[in-house]
Design an enzyme around this catalytic site. Structure first.
Site, PDB file in Angstrom:
ATOM      1  N   LEU A  75     -34.126  17.430  26.001  1.00  0.00           N
ATOM      2  CA  LEU A  75     -34.879  16.173  26.089  1.00  0.00           C
ATOM      3  C   LEU A  75     -36.354  16.348  26.472  1.00  0.00           C
ATOM      4  CD1 LEU A  75     -32.100  13.968  27.728  1.00  0.00           C
ATOM      5  CD2 LEU A  75     -32.591  14.278  25.303  1.00  0.00           C
ATOM      6  N   HIS A  77     -40.211  16.816  25.664  1.00  0.00           N
ATOM      7  CA  HIS A  77     -41.058  16.466  24.532  1.00  0.00           C
ATOM      8  C   HIS A  77     -41.727  17.719  23.976  1.00  0.00           C
ATOM      9  CE1 HIS A  77     -40.756  12.617  26.684  1.00  0.00           C
ATOM     10  NE2 HIS A  77     -40.931  12.073  25.495  1.00  0.00           N
ATOM     11  N   ASP A 128     -35.823  42.536  32.870  1.00  0.00           N
ATOM     12  CA  ASP A 128     -35.277  43.238  31.720  1.00  0.00           C
ATOM     13  C   ASP A 128     -35.906  44.615  31.548  1.00  0.00           C
ATOM     14  OD1 ASP A 128     -33.723  43.443  29.225  1.00  0.00           O
ATOM     15  OD2 ASP A 128     -35.695  43.361  28.281  1.00  0.00           O
TER      16      ASP A 128
END
Length: 158
Positions: A75, A77, A128
């Site tokens: 949701l 924008h 990572d």
């Protein structure tokens, strides 16, 4: 039913309608820390990480993350960012890397999620790249430290 902005009166998920909001310059700044062993900090400082330049790659990943926020957070924008900056600094005293992101837009909704996503993705990239030598790396204190623009005005974290 609820005062939540992403739920309608029937309980359905909705994207907030920002059509009536004024376009203003909006800025958000977020921060986090990646804590690790002193040996890992030294390996990053001395460019001994096999996957490459940790700070440069994490910086790029953070900028890319800000641009992909709409794809990651339901949701949100889609925002045409006018600026996305990510800064990483080794903090030898704390045995870690401090990360700060600043995102800007001229628009009808804020860029807090983009700034928070940028620091999160940059931190995950550090993890990572270094996990092979340090499994105990911790990503901490992801937070909004500044926002300005829009109806709610300016916020600065204490």
């Amino acid at each position: 039913m609820s005062d939540l902005t992403h739920i309608d009166r029937d309980g359905n998920a909705v994207m907030v309608d920002v059509t009536a909001k004024d376009e203003t310059v909006r800025v958000a700044k977020a921060a986090c820390s990646v804590l690790m062993s002193p040996d890992t900090v030294a390996a990053i400082s001395d460019a001994r990480i096999k996957k490459g330049d940790v700070l440069s790659i994490a910086q790029l990943a953070g900028i890319m993350g800000a641009k992909k926020t709409v794809d990651l957070i339901p949701l949100c924008h889609p925002l045409p960012l006018t600026s996305s900056q990510v800064e990483l600094a080794i903090n030898a005293e704390r045995n870690g890397i401090d990360i700060v992101s600043t995102c800007k837009i001229t628009g009808r909704t804020g860029v807090e999620m983009e700034a928070l996503t940028a620091v999160s993705v940059a931190a995950l990239t550090v993890y990572d790249m270094c996990k092979a030598i340090d499994r105990a790396i911790r990503i901490t204190d992801i937070r909004l430290i500044h926002k300005s623009g829009g109806k709610s005005g300016t916020y600065d974290a204490a």
